[in-house]
Design a protein around this motif. Structure first.
Motif, short mmCIF file in Angstrom:
data_model
loop_
_atom_site.label_atom_id
_atom_site.label_comp_id
_atom_site.label_asym_id
_atom_site.label_seq_id
_atom_site.Cartn_x
_atom_site.Cartn_y
_atom_site.Cartn_z
N THR A 183 38.52 21.72 74.16
CA THR A 183 39.32 21.04 75.18
C THR A 183 38.87 19.60 75.45
OG1 THR A 183 37.91 22.08 76.86
CG2 THR A 183 40.00 23.18 76.32
N ALA A 184 37.74 19.18 74.89
CA ALA A 184 37.31 17.78 75.06
C ALA A 184 37.88 16.87 73.97
CB ALA A 184 35.78 17.70 75.05
N LEU A 185 38.62 17.45 73.01
CA LEU A 185 39.14 16.66 71.90
C LEU A 185 40.07 15.56 72.38
CD1 LEU A 185 40.07 18.89 68.81
CD2 LEU A 185 38.31 17.13 68.98
N ALA A 186 39.79 14.34 71.92
CA ALA A 186 40.68 13.21 72.17
C ALA A 186 41.38 12.79 70.88
CB ALA A 186 39.90 12.03 72.74
N SER A 187 40.78 13.11 69.72
CA SER A 187 41.36 12.72 68.44
C SER A 187 41.23 13.88 67.44
CB SER A 187 40.64 11.48 67.89
OG SER A 187 41.14 11.11 66.63
N LEU A 188 42.36 14.31 66.89
CA LEU A 188 42.40 15.39 65.89
C LEU A 188 43.15 14.88 64.68
CD1 LEU A 188 41.98 18.29 64.89
CD2 LEU A 188 44.06 18.94 66.14
N SER A 189 42.46 14.85 63.53
CA SER A 189 43.06 14.34 62.31
C SER A 189 42.76 15.30 61.16
CB SER A 189 42.49 12.94 62.00
OG SER A 189 42.97 12.47 60.76
N LEU A 190 43.84 15.83 60.55
CA LEU A 190 43.73 16.73 59.39
C LEU A 190 44.63 16.17 58.30
CD1 LEU A 190 44.07 20.09 61.40
CD2 LEU A 190 41.94 19.00 60.64
N LEU A 191 44.08 15.25 57.52
CA LEU A 191 44.89 14.47 56.58
C LEU A 191 44.68 14.90 55.13
CD1 LEU A 191 44.24 10.88 58.01
CD2 LEU A 191 46.07 12.47 58.61
N ASP A 192 45.74 14.67 54.33
CA ASP A 192 45.65 14.86 52.87
C ASP A 192 45.08 16.22 52.50
OD1 ASP A 192 46.55 12.17 52.43
OD2 ASP A 192 44.53 11.50 52.94
N SER A 193 45.48 17.24 53.23
CA SER A 193 44.89 18.56 53.01
C SER A 193 45.92 19.52 52.39
CB SER A 193 44.40 19.14 54.33
OG SER A 193 45.49 19.56 55.13
N ASN A 194 45.44 20.70 52.06
CA ASN A 194 46.31 21.77 51.60
C ASN A 194 46.48 22.85 52.67
OD1 ASN A 194 47.06 20.91 48.95
ND2 ASN A 194 44.98 21.37 48.25
N MET A 195 46.28 22.46 53.92
CA MET A 195 46.48 23.42 55.01
C MET A 195 47.95 23.79 55.09
SD MET A 195 43.88 22.10 58.00
CE MET A 195 43.96 23.70 58.81
N THR A 196 48.22 25.04 55.33
CA THR A 196 49.59 25.54 55.33
C THR A 196 49.96 26.10 56.70
OG1 THR A 196 48.79 27.68 54.54
CG2 THR A 196 49.47 26.08 52.86
N GLY A 197 51.22 26.53 56.78
CA GLY A 197 51.71 27.11 58.02
C GLY A 197 52.35 26.05 58.90
N SER A 198 52.80 26.47 60.05
CA SER A 198 53.47 25.56 60.97
C SER A 198 52.44 24.91 61.90
CB SER A 198 54.51 26.31 61.80
OG SER A 198 53.88 27.36 62.52
N VAL A 199 52.84 23.82 62.53
CA VAL A 199 51.98 23.18 63.52
C VAL A 199 51.95 24.10 64.74
CG1 VAL A 199 51.68 21.17 65.01
CG2 VAL A 199 52.59 20.88 62.69
N PRO A 200 50.78 24.61 65.11
CA PRO A 200 50.71 25.64 66.15
C PRO A 200 50.98 25.12 67.56
CG PRO A 200 48.51 25.03 65.43
CD PRO A 200 49.45 24.32 64.52
N ALA A 201 51.59 25.98 68.36
CA ALA A 201 51.90 25.63 69.74
C ALA A 201 50.64 25.54 70.58
CB ALA A 201 52.87 26.66 70.33
N PHE A 202 49.55 26.18 70.14
CA PHE A 202 48.34 26.17 70.97
C PHE A 202 47.70 24.78 71.09
CE2 PHE A 202 46.55 27.71 66.81
CZ PHE A 202 45.77 26.61 66.51
N LEU A 203 48.18 23.82 70.31
CA LEU A 203 47.65 22.47 70.44
C LEU A 203 47.93 21.88 71.83
CD1 LEU A 203 48.49 20.83 66.98
CD2 LEU A 203 46.29 21.68 67.80
N SER A 204 48.88 22.46 72.54
CA SER A 204 49.19 21.97 73.89
C SER A 204 48.03 22.20 74.85
CB SER A 204 50.45 22.66 74.42
OG SER A 204 50.26 24.07 74.50
N ALA A 205 47.05 23.03 74.45
CA ALA A 205 45.88 23.27 75.29
C ALA A 205 44.91 22.08 75.26
CB ALA A 205 45.15 24.53 74.84
#
Length: 236
Positions: A183-205
């Protein structure tokens, strides 16, 4: 009839008083100059002290030893990645050149491993020992080679983490819900990856989030409406 004394009889006394006054002023002036000299010396000494502190401070920060509690997870991470970083050991220094920054107590607060520190890139898997570095406020890794490296659930222990930057083709799997606990995250970057799935709704936390970067990846679907609740978000 009373007669005043001759003027010449008074003059020697007046001259003596004037001479005494001049001497007193001279003494006062010398004392003032002496005090002024001492003040200038004091100010000069303070200036030299501050200058020496400014020179020594960067060296002190560089020479902080890694706390012994940080060594086991660092060694485990090296073994998991198959890399060797000279200062990631007992009695090692926190050294920006090898990707580490520590606080004054020797606890790792920042880990940055890119092509500058590890030219061949970091292979997967992502070591779970990362969760033991609970003083981390910044984590930036280039996972560019090797097998699939999914983000471990142990990352949820990094409650002080303000910046999480992971990139590279070896980064795979779906985004773990453990990230919602950062919950202290101010910057989240997941670039150029092979991560799959949808962007999760839990990011709203992640209500402190100001930057969210997920481009050039394999995420599918649409960005959930819940992202709109992130009122601090400035870059998407």
């Amino acid at each position: 009839m009373a007669r005043w004394p001759p003027l010449f009889a008074v003059q020697p006394f007046s001259r003596a008083r004037r001479q005494g006054s001049a001497h007193s002023r001279s003494v006062v002036r010398k004392r003032a100059e002496s005090r002024r000299g001492r003040n200038l010396l004091s100010e000069s000494s303070v200036g030299l002290l501050l200058a020496s502190l400014l020179v020594l401070r960067p060296y002190s920060a560089f020479a902080v030893l890694i706390d012994s509690s940080q060594v086991p997870p660092l060694l485990e991470m090296q073994a998991g990645w198959g890399v060797s970083l000279s200062e990631w050991r007992a009695d090692g220094n926190c050294d920006v050149a090898t990707g580490l920054v520590c606080d004054e107590g020797g606890f790792v607060t920042s880990m940055t491993l890119t092509s500058q520190q590890v030219p061949s890139g970091l292979p997967g898997p992502f070591p779970t020992a990362i969760g033991s570095l609970t003083h981390l406020t910044e984590l930036a890794l280039d996972l560019s080679t090797g097998g699939a490296a999914s983000i471990p659930d142990s990352i949820s222990s990094l409650r002080r983490l303000a910046a999480l930057h992971l990139s590279g083709a070896a980064l795979a799997g779906s985004m773990p819900s453990a990230i919602a606990q950062l919950t202290a995250l101010a910057s989240l970057s997941l670039l150029d990856s092979n991560m799959t799935g949808s962007v999760p709704a839990f990011l709203s936390a992640l209500t402190q989030l100001t930057e969210l970067a997920l481009y050039n990846g394999a995420f599918t679907g649409v960005i959930p409406d819940t992202i709109a609740s992130l009122t601090a978000l400035q870059r998407l």
